[in-house]
Write an enzyme that holds these catalytic residues in place. Sequence first.
Site, PDB file in Angstrom:
ATOM      1  N   ASP A 123       0.862  -1.193   0.000  1.00  0.00           N
ATOM      2  CA  ASP A 123       0.000   0.000   0.000  1.00  0.00           C
ATOM      3  C   ASP A 123       0.896   1.240   0.000  1.00  0.00           C
ATOM      4  O   ASP A 123       1.720   1.402   0.887  1.00  0.00           O
ATOM      5  CB  ASP A 123      -0.895  -0.022   1.246  1.00  0.00           C
TER       6      ASP A 123
ATOM      7  N   ASP B  41      -3.296   2.057  -5.675  1.00  0.00           N
ATOM      8  CA  ASP B  41      -2.038   2.038  -4.903  1.00  0.00           C
ATOM      9  C   ASP B  41      -1.909   0.830  -3.995  1.00  0.00           C
ATOM     10  O   ASP B  41      -1.036   0.800  -3.129  1.00  0.00           O
ATOM     11  CB  ASP B  41      -1.900   3.330  -4.083  1.00  0.00           C
ATOM     12  N   GLU B  42      -2.781  -0.159  -4.173  1.00  0.00           N
ATOM     13  CA  GLU B  42      -2.841  -1.246  -3.206  1.00  0.00           C
ATOM     14  C   GLU B  42      -3.026  -2.581  -3.919  1.00  0.00           C
ATOM     15  O   GLU B  42      -3.847  -2.689  -4.818  1.00  0.00           O
ATOM     16  CB  GLU B  42      -4.081  -0.968  -2.334  1.00  0.00           C
TER      17      GLU B  42
HETATM   18  P1  TTP Z   1      -5.247   5.105   0.682  1.00  0.00           P
HETATM   19  O1  TTP Z   1      -4.241   4.038   0.435  1.00  0.00           O
HETATM   20  O2  TTP Z   1      -6.418   4.803   1.538  1.00  0.00           O
HETATM   21  O3  TTP Z   1      -4.554   6.374   1.356  1.00  0.00           O
HETATM   22  P2  TTP Z   1      -3.164   7.046   1.045  1.00  0.00           P
HETATM   23  O4  TTP Z   1      -2.337   6.215   0.122  1.00  0.00           O
HETATM   24  O5  TTP Z   1      -3.387   8.450   0.579  1.00  0.00           O
HETATM   25  O6  TTP Z   1      -2.508   7.125   2.498  1.00  0.00           O
HETATM   26  P3  TTP Z   1      -1.904   5.951   3.397  1.00  0.00           P
HETATM   27  O7  TTP Z   1      -0.466   6.327   3.593  1.00  0.00           O
HETATM   28  O8  TTP Z   1      -2.678   5.991   4.666  1.00  0.00           O
HETATM   29  O9  TTP Z   1      -2.091   4.674   2.617  1.00  0.00           O
HETATM   30  O10 TTP Z   1      -5.803   5.623  -0.688  1.00  0.00           O
HETATM   31  C1  TTP Z   1      -5.022   5.704  -1.884  1.00  0.00           C
HETATM   32  C2  TTP Z   1      -5.418   6.916  -2.713  1.00  0.00           C
HETATM   33  O11 TTP Z   1      -6.810   6.862  -3.019  1.00  0.00           O
HETATM   34  C3  TTP Z   1      -5.218   8.225  -1.986  1.00  0.00           C
HETATM   35  O12 TTP Z   1      -3.880   8.735  -2.142  1.00  0.00           O
HETATM   36  C4  TTP Z   1      -6.241   9.118  -2.609  1.00  0.00           C
HETATM   37  C5  TTP Z   1      -7.366   8.173  -3.004  1.00  0.00           C
HETATM   38  N1  TTP Z   1      -8.486   8.277  -2.033  1.00  0.00           N
HETATM   39  C6  TTP Z   1      -9.589   9.074  -2.362  1.00  0.00           C
HETATM   40  O13 TTP Z   1      -9.638   9.667  -3.459  1.00  0.00           O
HETATM   41  N2  TTP Z   1     -10.617   9.185  -1.452  1.00  0.00           N
HETATM   42  C7  TTP Z   1     -10.599   8.557  -0.239  1.00  0.00           C
HETATM   43  O14 TTP Z   1     -11.544   8.697   0.557  1.00  0.00           O
HETATM   44  C8  TTP Z   1      -9.466   7.722   0.087  1.00  0.00           C
HETATM   45  C9  TTP Z   1      -9.391   7.010   1.411  1.00  0.00           C
HETATM   46  C10 TTP Z   1      -8.445   7.625  -0.841  1.00  0.00           C
HETATM   47 MG    MG Z   2      -2.142   4.112   0.419  1.00  0.00          MG
END
Ligand code: TTP
Ligand code: MG
Length: 358
Positions: free
Chosen positions: A16, A111-112
């Site tokens: 992730d 991203d996951e």
């Molecule tokens: P996430 O992996 O949930 O968050 P992140 O990568 O920004 O942060 P973390 O370090 O906690 O993993 O989500 C991946 C991408 O998806 C994030 O960069 C932006 C998008 N996203 C949205 O557009 N809306 C949302 O509500 C969430 C949770 C994520």
């Molecule tokens: Mg993330």
Amino acid sequence: MYPPAVEDAKKIIHIDADCFYAAIEMRDNPALKDIPFAVGGSSTGRGVLTTCNYPARAFGIRSAMPTSHALRLCPDLQVGPVNMEKYREVSRGMHAIFRRYTTLIEPLSLDEAYLDVSSNEKFGGSATRVAEAIRQDVARELEITVSAGVSVNKFIAKVASDWQKPDGITVIAPEDVDQFSAALPVKHVPGVGRVTAGKLSAMGLQTCADIRKLEPIKLAQLFGKFGLTLHERAHGRDDRLVNPNRERKSVSVETTFATDVANGKDCLEPLPKLLDDLEARIMRADVAERVQKAFVKIKFNDFSTTTVEKMGTRLVEDDYKLLLLEGLERKALPVRLMGLGVRLTPEQKDQLTLDMEA
Ligand code: TTP
Ligand code: MG
């Protein structure tokens, strides 16, 4: 038999990226690196943030927060626009790196992803070293960081990838899964939301070790089918395979009522908030162009579920209202859970071909 013998255990990695959209913007404009910075706002037309960097998180700013609220928490917050095409390209780059190590890749979002590296022979079969190599490749070639969880199944790997974010790796060895899951607060189990966690907490149950004391039948009485999943997870078990061919066919969100709601107009109350959540999730999954029709799901207090969907319905409140009212008429019972979703048209395969050549 579960748990499998140590030598039969699968090797699963969950990757992730850290503050994904924000990390890419910071890479391209290093001036944003050490100041509170978020992505979203007016450019999305919704006035909410998609994500923010870690300095912004120190102010309590979070994904899906209205930009106006975030600016009250941190007036110096810089907000930049969403560049989906750029994020898709980095995502393709991440997948090209994953494919150096395995073909068993199941993406969850841009991203996951889950990777099954059980058959990988590089690095003497060490999944930990594969995860480290992936993290290094991504950092060097794409200039962002990803966190990794390494363990015997999807559930533990996913929880582990979050354990030492950002830029962290957490390995839960087969012999440690039992202890790790026992100590895990139940609210960290995917699928356990506010209401489920609240109900368990009211019964004095906080950790998976507490949940293990309940008979599966009791959990099923409390939470329906999910109760049985919860029983498995509480023991650190998850037999879902990494599925590289899984194609997203729908996106949905749901909410369980704190107490069952009388069948009728009161059930419609969470509709606007749920619709907001659904729109955010569609954007996050990057499937807005594939939305085909709307559907709703209603679970009655006897745990029976009904779904209503119709061609021509759209992602608008009025259409969801009509679908919900139709569903509510099907049984004269109080309502336990309500969900909204969209069905998607099949994926364009040429995109995938491009992907493979990357
Ligand atoms: P996430 O992996 O949930 O968050 P992140 O990568 O920004 O942060 P973390 O370090 O906690 O993993 O989500 C991946 C991408 O998806 C994030 O960069 C932006 C998008 N996203 C949205 O557009 N809306 C949302 O509500 C969430 C949770 C994520
Ligand atoms: Mg993330």
